[in-house]
Design a protein around this motif. Sequence first.
Motif, PDB file in Angstrom:
ATOM      1  N   PHE A  47     -59.699  55.322  39.685  1.00 44.34           N
ATOM      2  CA  PHE A  47     -58.247  55.374  40.003  1.00 44.34           C
ATOM      3  C   PHE A  47     -57.596  56.311  38.843  1.00 44.34           C
ATOM      4  CE2 PHE A  47     -59.606  51.638  42.570  1.00 44.34           C
ATOM      5  CZ  PHE A  47     -59.300  52.364  43.668  1.00 44.34           C
ATOM      6  N   LEU A  48     -58.006  55.850  37.484  1.00 48.83           N
ATOM      7  CA  LEU A  48     -57.442  56.613  36.286  1.00 48.83           C
ATOM      8  C   LEU A  48     -57.998  57.665  36.238  1.00 48.83           C
ATOM      9  CD1 LEU A  48     -57.609  53.041  34.341  1.00 48.83           C
ATOM     10  CD2 LEU A  48     -55.418  54.324  35.228  1.00 48.83           C
ATOM     11  N   ARG A  49     -57.181  58.448  35.456  1.00 46.93           N
ATOM     12  CA  ARG A  49     -57.846  59.837  35.092  1.00 46.93           C
ATOM     13  C   ARG A  49     -58.786  59.707  33.973  1.00 46.93           C
ATOM     14  NH1 ARG A  49     -54.675  64.516  36.254  1.00 46.93           N
ATOM     15  NH2 ARG A  49     -52.799  63.916  37.778  1.00 46.93           N
ATOM     16  N   ARG A  50     -59.551  60.667  33.659  1.00 44.43           N
ATOM     17  CA  ARG A  50     -60.744  60.486  32.737  1.00 44.43           C
ATOM     18  C   ARG A  50     -60.394  61.676  31.789  1.00 44.43           C
ATOM     19  NH1 ARG A  50     -61.234  56.058  34.861  1.00 44.43           N
ATOM     20  NH2 ARG A  50     -63.629  55.364  35.595  1.00 44.43           N
ATOM     21  N   PRO A  51     -60.427  61.257  30.261  1.00 45.93           N
ATOM     22  CA  PRO A  51     -60.440  62.275  29.244  1.00 45.93           C
ATOM     23  C   PRO A  51     -61.536  62.939  28.941  1.00 45.93           C
ATOM     24  CG  PRO A  51     -60.459  60.009  28.457  1.00 45.93           C
ATOM     25  CD  PRO A  51     -60.480  59.643  29.959  1.00 45.93           C
ATOM     26  N   ILE A  52     -61.616  64.208  28.987  1.00 45.29           N
ATOM     27  CA  ILE A  52     -62.571  64.959  28.558  1.00 45.29           C
ATOM     28  C   ILE A  52     -62.099  66.194  27.583  1.00 45.29           C
ATOM     29  CG2 ILE A  52     -64.219  66.844  29.489  1.00 45.29           C
ATOM     30  CD1 ILE A  52     -64.767  63.938  30.685  1.00 45.29           C
ATOM     31  N   SER A  53     -62.826  66.531  26.631  1.00 40.32           N
ATOM     32  CA  SER A  53     -62.432  67.450  25.343  1.00 40.32           C
ATOM     33  C   SER A  53     -62.648  69.042  26.061  1.00 40.32           C
ATOM     34  CB  SER A  53     -63.489  67.259  24.509  1.00 40.32           C
ATOM     35  OG  SER A  53     -63.442  66.105  23.779  1.00 40.32           O
ATOM     36  N   ILE A  54     -61.631  69.560  25.513  1.00 45.21           N
ATOM     37  CA  ILE A  54     -61.559  71.122  25.737  1.00 45.21           C
ATOM     38  C   ILE A  54     -63.134  71.816  25.082  1.00 45.21           C
ATOM     39  CG2 ILE A  54     -60.637  73.516  25.294  1.00 45.21           C
ATOM     40  CD1 ILE A  54     -57.783  71.627  25.534  1.00 45.21           C
ATOM     41  N   ASN A  55     -63.917  72.342  26.015  1.00 45.31           N
ATOM     42  CA  ASN A  55     -65.106  72.645  25.293  1.00 45.31           C
ATOM     43  C   ASN A  55     -65.088  74.143  24.839  1.00 45.31           C
ATOM     44  OD1 ASN A  55     -68.094  73.731  26.925  1.00 45.31           O
ATOM     45  ND2 ASN A  55     -67.958  72.586  24.930  1.00 45.31           N
ATOM     46  N   TYR A  56     -64.357  74.742  25.713  1.00 46.90           N
ATOM     47  CA  TYR A  56     -64.308  76.151  25.318  1.00 46.90           C
ATOM     48  C   TYR A  56     -63.141  76.871  26.254  1.00 46.90           C
ATOM     49  CZ  TYR A  56     -65.739  80.918  24.116  1.00 46.90           C
ATOM     50  OH  TYR A  56     -65.806  82.433  23.659  1.00 46.90           O
TER      51      TYR A  56
END
Length: 256
Positions: A47-56
Amino acid sequence: MLDLEVTGNLRLHPNYCLLILTAAEPLPDMLPGQFVEVKVEHSSTTFLRRPISINYIDREKNELWLLIQLIGDGTRRMAEYQTGDFINLLLPLGNSFTTDIPGGKGQRLLLIGGGVGTAPLLYLGEVLKKSGYQPEFLLGARSQGDVLQLEDFNKIGPVHITTEDGSLGEKGYVTNHSILRNAEYNRIYTCGPKPMMVAVAKYAAENTIPCEASLENTMACGFGACLCCVEDTQDGNLCVCTEGPIFNTEKLKWLN
Ligand SMILES: Cc1cc2nc3c(=O)[nH]c(=O)nc-3n(C[C@H](O)[C@H](O)[C@H](O)COP(=O)(O)OP(=O)(O)OC[C@H]3O[C@@H](n4cnc5c(N)ncnc54)[C@H](O)[C@@H]3O)c2cc1C
Ligand code: FES
């Protein structure tokens, strides 16, 4: 908040995929080290959003890349997205790595990443290079097949590698690599498993090198409301999602 269209989903490795996203409008400005919160569609458990880094960010193609390690339900679902799907993202979030560095362009900059922690370093390296610096990378992985996006890193600057089994580069952990004994760096940036970043922070402190680390504390809201990402620092308890994820390692209490 933006709905981005999937234009590619490449399985780089059984446990990693590269999501390529675009929008009809030009993507907003995003800085290296910032991250996005991904809404996981069609999941009855996440249900919660997942944090993901800006790769490019590819400005010419108006693309945002996300490198994803398949860990649990949310990331496995992301690996199933197909060309033409739309994903809802909160972006850009958090602070960024320092890219305007006191002391001039001739400085030696080392970007140290382990595992999926290499993700934000690709865009950081690109921005540093475009700003006139000459970044070098030190990438650590379990084995040769786990070294991701090597061709992309090679286009930006020299790449040094360690693998735990010695199948590529030097055998061992990043902090054992001979360049750390033989070269003098003016600044270090790091992202990866916490024990690796603590070892890098220790090396930086012993050699009085400024060092910035990207923390991956577990997050929920992503905007400072739930306090589940708090890190105990020299400046008190700080939310990694709003005050970070990038911290000067001197401000952390890792070595105390
Ligand atoms: C600022 C930031 C940037 C990130 N960038 C990336 C990235 O670029 N690529 C990427 O693949 N991942 C990244 N992560 C980690 C990623 O957010 C988690 O792996 C993801 O949320 C797990 O979701 P899931 O539903 O697949 O797993 P879940 O079902 O939520 O969890 C599965 C297992 O993974 C563990 N886990 C969950 N979150 C984390 C975490 N943050 N760190 C370590 N273990 C965790 C859980 O404890 C559990 O054991 C980042 C995290 C942060 C905070
Ligand atoms: S994730 Fe909710 S406060 Fe940081």
